[in-house]
Scaffold this motif. Structure first.
Motif, short mmCIF file in Angstrom:
data_model
loop_
_atom_site.label_atom_id
_atom_site.label_comp_id
_atom_site.label_asym_id
_atom_site.label_seq_id
_atom_site.Cartn_x
_atom_site.Cartn_y
_atom_site.Cartn_z
N UNK A 33 0.93 28.75 10.34
CA UNK A 33 0.74 28.47 8.86
C UNK A 33 1.47 29.66 8.21
N UNK A 34 1.39 30.86 8.63
CA UNK A 34 1.84 31.90 8.29
C UNK A 34 3.58 32.18 8.67
N UNK A 35 3.58 32.15 9.85
CA UNK A 35 4.92 32.08 10.54
C UNK A 35 5.93 31.07 9.92
N UNK A 36 5.53 29.97 9.58
CA UNK A 36 6.52 28.95 8.93
C UNK A 36 6.70 29.16 7.72
N UNK A 37 5.93 30.05 6.96
CA UNK A 37 6.13 30.34 5.56
C UNK A 37 7.28 31.39 5.37
N UNK A 38 7.57 32.11 6.31
CA UNK A 38 8.73 33.35 6.28
C UNK A 38 9.99 32.41 6.09
N UNK A 39 10.81 32.77 5.37
CA UNK A 39 12.12 32.30 5.20
C UNK A 39 12.95 33.42 4.66
N UNK A 40 14.31 33.47 4.95
CA UNK A 40 15.09 34.25 4.45
C UNK A 40 16.42 33.33 3.60
N UNK A 41 16.72 33.90 2.41
CA UNK A 41 17.75 33.13 1.86
C UNK A 41 19.18 34.03 2.24
N UNK A 42 20.05 33.18 2.55
CA UNK A 42 21.42 33.82 3.29
C UNK A 42 22.16 34.73 2.05
N UNK A 43 21.74 34.59 0.71
CA UNK A 43 22.56 35.59 -0.30
C UNK A 43 21.71 36.92 -0.26
N UNK A 44 20.70 36.79 0.35
CA UNK A 44 19.67 38.11 0.27
C UNK A 44 19.30 38.87 1.61
N UNK A 45 20.22 38.33 2.45
CA UNK A 45 20.37 38.87 3.94
C UNK A 45 20.17 40.31 4.10
N UNK A 46 21.16 41.14 3.46
CA UNK A 46 20.84 42.70 3.62
C UNK A 46 19.54 42.97 3.08
N UNK A 47 18.88 42.78 1.97
CA UNK A 47 17.59 42.91 1.66
C UNK A 47 16.59 42.67 2.44
N UNK A 48 16.65 41.37 3.10
CA UNK A 48 15.86 40.80 4.12
C UNK A 48 15.96 41.62 5.46
N UNK A 49 16.84 42.12 5.74
CA UNK A 49 16.97 43.05 6.90
C UNK A 49 16.06 44.40 6.49
N UNK A 50 16.35 44.78 5.53
CA UNK A 50 15.73 46.01 4.92
C UNK A 50 14.17 45.83 4.68
N UNK A 51 13.76 44.75 4.37
CA UNK A 51 12.45 44.39 4.19
C UNK A 51 11.70 44.21 5.62
N UNK A 52 12.42 43.75 6.58
CA UNK A 52 11.77 43.56 7.92
C UNK A 52 11.74 45.08 8.55
N UNK A 53 12.53 45.77 8.48
CA UNK A 53 12.42 47.15 8.83
C UNK A 53 11.50 47.81 8.21
N UNK A 54 11.00 47.63 6.92
CA UNK A 54 10.15 48.31 6.15
C UNK A 54 8.78 47.85 6.60
N UNK A 55 8.71 46.51 6.85
CA UNK A 55 7.65 46.00 7.38
C UNK A 55 7.14 46.57 8.64
N UNK A 56 7.96 46.50 9.74
CA UNK A 56 7.61 47.09 10.90
C UNK A 56 7.50 48.49 10.80
N UNK A 57 7.89 49.32 10.07
CA UNK A 57 7.59 50.86 9.76
C UNK A 57 6.10 50.78 9.35
N UNK A 58 5.74 50.02 8.24
CA UNK A 58 4.48 49.78 7.77
C UNK A 58 3.36 49.54 8.82
#
Length: 438
Positions: free
Chosen positions: A248-273
């Motif tokens: 349920x949680x895994x399938x909800x995660x989705x990245x929009x191609x137009x925001x790929x740079x920000x999504x990478x940064x969000x992923x990094x921030x989440x792993x640091x958190x």
């Protein structure tokens, strides 16, 4: 020139995090990496630990190690490695038939055969076509290798990322071979999440990885799915007792191609958190040994994004799989409460160069700490353009918190209990001392 069989380290690309790289260290790094490629197995010891010499050498090189420091670190850790196994030419030739290829998977004795096979594929077809055919076409063959790249606590993905970062086809061939001999623990989990995600309406999806961590923490069924006695808390716990909840949680995660740079940064921030926040006050600060692999693997996605031979949709797919593995790790560790107060209250700050030098010269470093330090420094760099939006844009670790986290990491390795494992379980902290005065 770097080839499928020969390593050649030269000047890093701008996307690669480095600090004070010594030009004279490149030939030594090249020599060491070639020696490791030719002389060592991908696992070592009866427990089949991963060979980290590639990561060790490239991490220390990127942080400014001298030739002598690179050689000292290598000599210290190569003694524990298992020797390379011989190549079976009959098996290598058989692998060209994809109907037979799968018969050789999951057996680490076939690592040298897979390495030879992928080296020949790169030599014949080119690097880009080899990666796309064997990882990204979406057919059963490619999926069977890709899910294994995301298994093994992301070790094959980390090796793949190092090869991409430094433009080394031989290291990429080794990463594909390493993937092939991994057990595919996350096979059904990742493919099911992908199928489910395609059926979800857009308003049910999110790019907020930190938000998913918080939701998992509040889900009592999922948080209790893994048990202390489970041998593999993802496989035997979450994916066995709560596969529907995790999906349920895994399938909800989705990245929009137009925001790929920000999504990478969000992923990094989440792993640091996740990595920095999995603390248990008043116990001394310790970093979760599994979570650091999620953080360490975050470094390479900016380099992957720059590849011209991978489509944008496949770059999105790789990032989505990465986050889905990160949140599975978190759930499997009993979704520890994430607290940032130890980081925010830290005062005695060393600068980055001082910390890099400490790790380069640390006598007992097997590169896990150095990789984590580099990942934190890289996180500060990548997240800086986005983090002013704060929590509303998916960023918890901001500003000086990066260097404070790095300092806490250095402080945490001063004794024999450098790491905590499965940090969401109270049993993991029993032998850890309280902080001074608490």
């Amino acid at each position: 020139m770097a080839t499928a069989r020969r390593i050649h380290i030269s000047s890093p690309e701008p996307s690669v995090f480095t600090d004070d790289v010594k030009p004279g260290s490149a030939p030594v790094a090249t020599e060491i990496l070639q020696e490791d490629l030719e002389n060592h197995h991908i696992f070592f010891g009866p427990n089949k630990f991963h060979n980290h010499l590639t990561a060790q050498t490239l991490t220390l090189y990127s942080l400014g190690a001298t030739p002598d420091e690179l050689r000292t670190a290598y000599d210290s850790n190569k003694k524990r490695q298992d020797p390379a196994l011989p190549v079976d030419e009959f098996i290598v030739l058989a692998m060209s038939d994809k109907s037979k290829f799968k018969d050789f998977l999951s057996d680490d004795r076939n690592y040298p055969n897979f390495l030879a096979f992928f080296q020949r594929e790169i030599e014949t077809k080119g690097l880009g076509e080899t990666i796309c055919e064997h990882l990204l076409t979406g057919d059963d063959h490619a999926n069977n290798i890709l899910v294994r790249m995301f298994s093994g606590y992301l070790h094959p993905l980390i090796r793949f990322g190092l090869g991409i970062e430094w433009g080394q086809p031989a290291i990429i061939a080794a990463s594909l071979a390493e993937s092939a001999v991994q057990e595919p623990v996350v096979h059904e989990y990742l493919l099911r999440a992908e199928r489910t995600a395609k059926e979800l309406p857009e308003d049910k999806k999110t790019q907020d990885a930190i938000g998913l961590l918080d939701e998992i923490r509040e889900d009592e069924t999922l948080r209790g799915a893994a048990q202390w006695a489970d041998s593999n808390k993802a496989r035997d716990g979450v994916l066995k007792r709560a596969p529907d909840e995790m999906n349920k949680y895994a399938s909800r995660y989705a990245v929009h191609p137009a925001t790929l740079d920000e999504a990478i940064a969000q992923m990094i921030n989440a792993t640091a958190y996740m990595t920095g926040g999995a603390q248990n006050p008043p116990k001394q600060v310790r970093f979760d040994f599994t979570f650091i692999h999620a953080l360490n693997a975050s470094v390479f996605f900016q380099s992957i994004k720059s590849l011209p031979y991978i489509t944008t949709s496949d770059k999105v797919r790789l990032l989505e799989w990465k986050v889905r593995c990160d949140i599975l790790m978190y759930a499997a560790h009993n979704a520890p409460k994430l607290v940032l107060s130890p980081i925010m209250s830290y005062e005695d700050e060393r600068d980055w160069r001082t910390m890099f030098d400490i790790m380069i010269r640390h006598p007992n470093e097997d590169v896990h700490t150095a990789k984590t330090l580099r990942a934190i420094a890289n996180g500060q760099r990548i997240c800086a353009p986005f983090e002013k939006g704060g929590r509303e844009r998916g960023f918890f670790v901001v500003d000086s918190m990066w260097i404070k986290m790095a300092n806490l990491l250095i402080d945490s390795i001063k004794d024999h209990q450098s790491w905590v494992t499965v940090s969401g379980f109270e049993q993991a902290w029993i032998n850890m001392q309280n902080q001074s005065g608490m």
